[in-house]
Write a protein that holds these residues in place. Structure first.
Motif, PDB file in Angstrom:
ATOM      1  N   PRO A  95      11.228  -2.626 -38.178  1.00 33.15           N
ATOM      2  CA  PRO A  95      10.092  -1.736 -37.980  1.00 33.15           C
ATOM      3  C   PRO A  95       9.327  -2.110 -36.713  1.00 33.15           C
ATOM      4  CG  PRO A  95      10.184  -2.496 -40.241  1.00 33.15           C
ATOM      5  CD  PRO A  95      11.193  -3.303 -39.475  1.00 33.15           C
ATOM      6  N   ILE A  96       8.605  -1.161 -36.176  1.00 33.29           N
ATOM      7  CA  ILE A  96       7.790  -1.442 -34.989  1.00 33.29           C
ATOM      8  C   ILE A  96       6.821  -2.577 -35.293  1.00 33.29           C
ATOM      9  CG2 ILE A  96       6.032  -0.485 -33.452  1.00 33.29           C
ATOM     10  CD1 ILE A  96       7.464   2.200 -33.685  1.00 33.29           C
ATOM     11  N   GLU A 101       6.112   1.231 -40.024  1.00 37.85           N
ATOM     12  CA  GLU A 101       6.548   0.271 -41.040  1.00 37.85           C
ATOM     13  C   GLU A 101       7.965   0.557 -41.537  1.00 37.85           C
ATOM     14  OE1 GLU A 101       3.378   0.204 -43.952  1.00 37.85           O
ATOM     15  OE2 GLU A 101       1.892   0.253 -42.329  1.00 37.85           O
ATOM     16  N   THR A 102       8.671   1.427 -40.853  1.00 33.92           N
ATOM     17  CA  THR A 102      10.068   1.716 -41.169  1.00 33.92           C
ATOM     18  C   THR A 102      10.905   1.571 -39.904  1.00 33.92           C
ATOM     19  OG1 THR A 102       9.870   4.083 -40.695  1.00 33.92           O
ATOM     20  CG2 THR A 102       9.385   3.374 -42.952  1.00 33.92           C
ATOM     21  N   ALA A 103      12.203   1.433 -40.097  1.00 36.52           N
ATOM     22  CA  ALA A 103      13.128   1.286 -38.966  1.00 36.52           C
ATOM     23  C   ALA A 103      14.057   2.487 -38.910  1.00 36.52           C
ATOM     24  CB  ALA A 103      13.923  -0.008 -39.111  1.00 36.52           C
ATOM     25  N   GLY A 104      14.786   2.577 -37.797  1.00 40.19           N
ATOM     26  CA  GLY A 104      15.786   3.632 -37.659  1.00 40.19           C
ATOM     27  C   GLY A 104      15.281   4.835 -36.896  1.00 40.19           C
ATOM     28  N   VAL A 105      16.238   5.647 -36.469  1.00 36.43           N
ATOM     29  CA  VAL A 105      15.940   6.843 -35.684  1.00 36.43           C
ATOM     30  C   VAL A 105      16.451   8.067 -36.440  1.00 36.43           C
ATOM     31  CG1 VAL A 105      18.050   6.476 -34.341  1.00 36.43           C
ATOM     32  CG2 VAL A 105      16.298   7.998 -33.460  1.00 36.43           C
ATOM     33  N   ALA A 106      15.657   9.115 -36.433  1.00 38.13           N
ATOM     34  CA  ALA A 106      16.038  10.341 -37.132  1.00 38.13           C
ATOM     35  C   ALA A 106      16.956  11.188 -36.271  1.00 38.13           C
ATOM     36  CB  ALA A 106      14.788  11.145 -37.490  1.00 38.13           C
ATOM     37  N   ASP A 107      17.861  11.926 -36.927  1.00 45.20           N
ATOM     38  CA  ASP A 107      18.612  13.003 -36.285  1.00 45.20           C
ATOM     39  C   ASP A 107      17.797  14.282 -36.431  1.00 45.20           C
ATOM     40  OD1 ASP A 107      20.699  11.364 -35.649  1.00 45.20           O
ATOM     41  OD2 ASP A 107      21.974  11.983 -37.313  1.00 45.20           O
ATOM     42  N   LEU A 108      17.588  14.984 -35.324  1.00 45.18           N
ATOM     43  CA  LEU A 108      16.848  16.236 -35.322  1.00 45.18           C
ATOM     44  C   LEU A 108      17.808  17.364 -34.956  1.00 45.18           C
ATOM     45  CD1 LEU A 108      13.682  15.039 -33.356  1.00 45.18           C
ATOM     46  CD2 LEU A 108      13.861  15.358 -35.822  1.00 45.18           C
ATOM     47  N   PRO A 136      17.628   1.753 -41.961  1.00 50.46           N
ATOM     48  CA  PRO A 136      18.788   0.871 -42.131  1.00 50.46           C
ATOM     49  C   PRO A 136      18.424  -0.472 -42.753  1.00 50.46           C
ATOM     50  CG  PRO A 136      18.142   0.968 -39.830  1.00 50.46           C
ATOM     51  CD  PRO A 136      17.315   1.989 -40.536  1.00 50.46           C
ATOM     52  N   VAL A 137      17.155  -0.818 -42.732  1.00 50.29           N
ATOM     53  CA  VAL A 137      16.738  -2.090 -43.325  1.00 50.29           C
ATOM     54  C   VAL A 137      16.644  -1.974 -44.840  1.00 50.29           C
ATOM     55  CG1 VAL A 137      14.908  -3.834 -43.402  1.00 50.29           C
ATOM     56  CG2 VAL A 137      15.523  -2.749 -41.210  1.00 50.29           C
ATOM     57  N   THR A 138      16.064  -0.854 -45.319  1.00 52.12           N
ATOM     58  CA  THR A 138      15.861  -0.687 -46.767  1.00 52.12           C
ATOM     59  C   THR A 138      16.884   0.225 -47.418  1.00 52.12           C
ATOM     60  OG1 THR A 138      14.396   1.229 -46.487  1.00 52.12           O
ATOM     61  CG2 THR A 138      13.387  -0.982 -46.391  1.00 52.12           C
ATOM     62  N   GLY A 139      17.553   1.067 -46.619  1.00 51.95           N
ATOM     63  CA  GLY A 139      18.493   2.037 -47.166  1.00 51.95           C
ATOM     64  C   GLY A 139      17.835   3.276 -47.731  1.00 51.95           C
TER      65      GLY A 139
END
Length: 908
Positions: free
Chosen positions: A375-376, A456-463, A487-490
């Motif tokens: 997360p950031i 507080e979350t990781a990953g990038v969204a597909d738009l 990807p950290v929490t699923g």
């Protein structure tokens, strides 16, 4: 009690105990010019209050010896209180004074006090670099950001040197022995990691800025800019200071808080580990921003961006500082965002938001898809973890999210919040909650929900936009959707996006924009009613204007349009977004590297911004070097080289585009193609008669061509040595190291490998960071057959490298020698079939491409090492995890790309 790795919990305990800190720092650099003298004198007097008299605490000091420690007038037993990394202070009083006298060690790794000898004239230069925790390499201190202090500094050095620190010079005492002592004015409170020292025969230019504060007062700031003497002829200090003045104008208008640090010096220093560092009153920059060769408009824009990034830190990061490294992202993301915004508004240099979309976001997307993404707002338990978090999440993703935040709350609310933040917390320390509080107050929005989703979350969204049409081709339904899994929490993550959806259609045979529609996406999907009832657009572009952070996914029609007509996207941000999407597809094994490179060559002439052209050429080259299968690589590289050379021949004489194409050609020529052109350009450098009209073979291009010639075996060692001896410089030294190691001679590769692995020359002298990295780069150039046998030695050496060297140097060695250049052909006998309609179908059935990548011997060896070394330092494991994942990604893409042209697939 003598750990080098300060933990967050230790820092919190010390902060509860210690307060009201002040330092007097005395450094003796008078013998710095003696190369046989590894250390300098360091004497620290620190005064502080103790909340619990009778308790003990410690100072941090990575030293070359401690002569004495005094506490409250009593000399302590050094053997009892001095460790390798800490100095213990027992039995504290309510108010304390400690004096630590000893020696610091000069650095060649850019950590602490770096010493550099200029190859051009033999002069010695010093500068410091401390972030996150290397001030302790120079003086004893409480090395944590929330124990701010005031500083009085005195530095003894040769009397003909330029000496600077954070504060202005108060007086200079002539010692009568060829040395002098500079005394600097007492500073405002600041953290240890942003204190700074500069010393050497630097060329120094002065100026002054005058402006008006928010309350109508006149404010004057003394400005300075410095570089090595041998670079003075190339130092365009006037342009640097013009950007500085424009930045000060803008930031005073935006922040409405007067610049708090007195004078404003900017030093351009050699062998710098970073782009720059925001030391208050003495900002340091890599001297790569002193352009000794032709600088394109993109380079000037990039320099201005960095100048303004660091200037933003004077308020956000220096005036108000994070309490601990968990919130490192906030100061860096804010400065990264402000660098682009200020370049746009305070200068006329390029299109910074296009550069941001092309380069910074590309970095973020890469980092966010690594197994080590986070997360950031990251959990940083210690300073070693902090070192590893100076990454694409902390800088580029965070800045992208702040750009989205400004769209979400409105720019007025964003800067109103910043002003309140500076006013409320000046010279103090804060956490994220403090910033969110002023944002909520200024915008009227609930920032906790926004923070939870974005920070507080990781990953990038597909738009993507999903379209349905009727039999007449009219759109009946248009829905913008996001798909994102942390990807950290699923878990699924649905972030709020304020963005625009753009549409393009063919008008008189040309692609033209027909609409751009504002959309607020708060859940999984939202309708875009403006598209309904109209003919299906030739191109639908989610995230038009690049307002949010997310990977664009094209529908089939839009992808075909982009591949066929991306050069017709006349809106620069739209084009940048489209190119970024194509590059992501290459990395995701959804577009062959050869198709991407072909598009770059076809549409390069339409790239009016030279920065865009430079990036596309870099990406096309990288795509073929790493993502194309070996069976297609040589032909594709040859075609790209020929295409770039053709474009070079047609470029406007003397233009930035001509320079960019020439540099790209030289890199491609390392693969051995167009050797005659390389030789002709090198001959032109000697004769002054270029075969390409208007092209000057300057220092940068000359060494790039020499590296290409060396890699092909056509330039001998004596020619490289002669080129270095004729025009010695820092650029030439690095270029020579790369060219030497690139020569396709077994003995040369062996020497280069040994030099990088040990961090030393054959004679045993330590390699500087730049020369180490340059040698590693040269080692990697050329046939894998020349280098493959060495990697068996790599894995057993890793733990020793990490344990015996500084983190910075060890990281360079481990990344520089990681066997990243591998071919899927080693495990894939025959790839799979194309689609029934003959079009590329990227993605082997049942995940066989990914299985092939994982079965590669180098990937397997990397995973074995990680499994066998579960207790290895987290920072070391992170490097290996990231490099291994990158290799798996490239091998997967190679396997998938190979499936286009071969009839079957089999892993052997």
């Amino acid at each position: 009690m003598d750990s080098k790795n300060l933990t967050r919990s230790e820092a919190a305990r010390r902060a509860r105990l210690v307060s009201d800190v002040s330092y007097r720092l005395e450094l003796d650099l008078s013998r710095a010019q003696d190369p046989d003298r590894p250390h300098f004198g360091s004497r620290t007097t620190v005064s502080f209050s103790c909340a619990s008299p009778g308790e003990s605490t410690f100072l941090d000091f990575l030293h070359g010896g401690v002569d004495s420690v005094e506490l409250n007038g009593t000399r302590l037993d050094a053997d009892a209180v001095v460790g390798e990394h800490r100095v213990r202070l027992p039995d504290l009083r309510e108010r304390n004074t400690a004096v630590v006298s000893g020696r610091g060690l000069y650095s060649t790794s850019g950590e602490g006090l770096h010493r550099f000898v200029d190859p051009a004239d033999g002069e010695t230069y010093l500068y410091t670099q401390y972030e996150p925790a290397d001030a302790r390499r120079v003086f004893a201190n409480f090395e944590q950001p929330d124990l701010k202090a005031v500083y009085e500094v005195a530095i003894t050095a040769p009397d003909d040197w330029h000496v600077a620190s954070n504060g202005a010079v108060a007086r200079v005492d002539d010692n009568g022995d060829g040395t002098a002592t500079w005394h600097f004015r007492r500073t405002e409170p600041m953290s240890t990691y942003i204190t700074a020292v500069l010393a050497g025969p630097y060329h120094y230019v002065t100026d002054r800025w005058t402006g008006t504060t928010a309350d109508g007062r006149t404010l004057g700031i003394d400005l300075g800019a410095s570089c090595r003497k041998s670079l003075a002829k190339d130092f365009d200090a006037d342009r640097i200071l013009d950007v500085t003045k424009s930045g000060l104008d803008l930031f005073h208008r935006l922040f409405q808080y007067p610049y708090p640090w007195g004078k404003y010096d900017q030093a351009f220093v050699p062998e710098y580990n970073l782009g720059a560092m925001e030391n208050p009153g003495l900002v340091t920059f890599t001297e790569r921003y002193v352009f000794t060769s032709r600088a394109t408009a993109a380079q000037h824009e990039g320099r201005a961006n960095t100048l303004l990034h660091e200037m933003a830190h004077m308020w956000f990061g220096d005036l108000v500082t994070m309490e601990w490294w968990d919130d490192l992202w906030l100061k860096e993301s804010f400065a990264d965002y402000m660098g682009s915004l200020a370049t746009e508004r305070a200068t006329e240099l390029g299109q910074p938001w296009v550069t941001f979309a092309n380069r910074r976001k590309a970095w973020a997307y890469v980092q966010d898809q690594l197994p080590t993404t986070h997360p950031i707002v990251a959990d940083i338990p210690d300073v070693e973890a902090a070192r590893q978090n100076f990454d694409g999440i902390t800088y580029a993703k965070g800045a992208s999210v702040l750009k989205q935040l400004a769209a979400y709350v409105g720019e007025d609310a964003f800067f109103t919040a910043a002003r309140r933040y500076f006013a409320a917390h000046a010279f103090g320390n804060t956490t994220l909650d403090d910033f969110l509080a002023v944002l909520a107050e200024a915008s009227g929005r609930d920032m906790r929900e926004w923070s939870a989703a974005w920070l507080e979350t990781a990953g990038v969204a597909d738009l993507r936009v999903l379209l349905e049409t009727d039999d007449d081709g009219l759109v009946t339904s248009a829905v913008l959707e996001q798909q994102s899994v942390d990807p950290v929490t699923g878990r699924e993550v649905l972030r709020p996006h304020m963005l625009r959806v753009g549409t393009w259609d063919l008008v008189d045979g040309r692609l033209e924009r027909t609409g751009s529609h504002a959309v607020e996406l708060t859940g999984a999907s939202v309708p875009v009613p403006e598209l309904a009832g109209r003919p299906r657009p030739a191109l639908v572009l989610p995230n038009d204007e690049d307002l949010t952070y997310g990977k664009v996914v094209f529908d089939d029609v839009s992808l075909a349009t982009v591949l066929d007509r991306v050069g017709e996207l006349g809106e620069p941000l739209a084009a940048a977004t489209a190119w970024a999407a194509l590059w992501n597809m290459v990395r995701d094994a959804k577009l062959p590297a050869t198709a991407f490179a072909d598009a770059v060559v076809r549409f390069a002439p339409t790239a009016t911004e030279v920065g865009v052209l430079q990036l596309l050429l870099e990406q096309a080259t990288s795509a073929l070097e790493h993502y194309a299968p070996a069976s297609a690589r040589d032909g594709a590289v040859s075609a790209l080289t020929t295409g770039v050379l053709d474009l070079l021949g047609r470029a406007e004489a003397g233009s930035d585009h001509q320079v960019a194409l020439a540099r790209a050609f030289a890199r491609l020529a390392r693969h051995g193609g167009e050797a005659a052109t390389v030789e002709a350009l090198l001959d032109a450098d000697r004769s002054g008669r270029s075969p390409i009209a208007g092209l000057e073979v300057d220092e940068q291009l000359r060494w790039a061509l020499l590296q290409a010639g060396a890699a092909s075996g056509r330039v001998a060692q004596d020619e490289l040595d002669e080129a270095l001896g004729t025009a010695p410089s820092a650029v030439a030294t690095v270029g020579h190291a790369t060219a030497t190691a690139a020569r396709p001679v077994p003995e040369v590769k062996a020497a280069a490998w040994r030099s990088v692995l040990t961090g030393r020359t054959a004679e045993g002298r330590p390699l500087s960071n730049d020369v180490l990295s340059a040698t590693a780069e040269g080692f990697r150039i050329g046939s894998p057959g020349l280098t493959a046998d060495y990697y068996g030695e790599y894995w057993p050496a890793l733990a020793g490298i990490w344990g015996s060297m500084s983190n910075g140097q060890a990281s360079r060695i481990i990344q520089g020698l990681f066997p990243l250049a591998q071919d899927i052909d080693d495990v894939l006998q025959c790839p799979a079939r194309p689609g029934e309609d003959g079009t590329p179908r990227l993605g082997l059935e049942d995940g066989s491409a990914a299985r092939a990548a994982r079965s590669h011997p180098v990937v397997q060896r990397a995973h074995e090492w990680l499994a066998e070394h579960g207790d290895a330092p987290a920072a070391l494991r992170r490097l290996l995890v990231e490099q291994t994942h990158t290799l798996e990604r490239t091998l997967t893409a190679q396997a998938v790309a190979a499936s286009i042209s071969e009839p079957s697939a089999e892993i052997v």
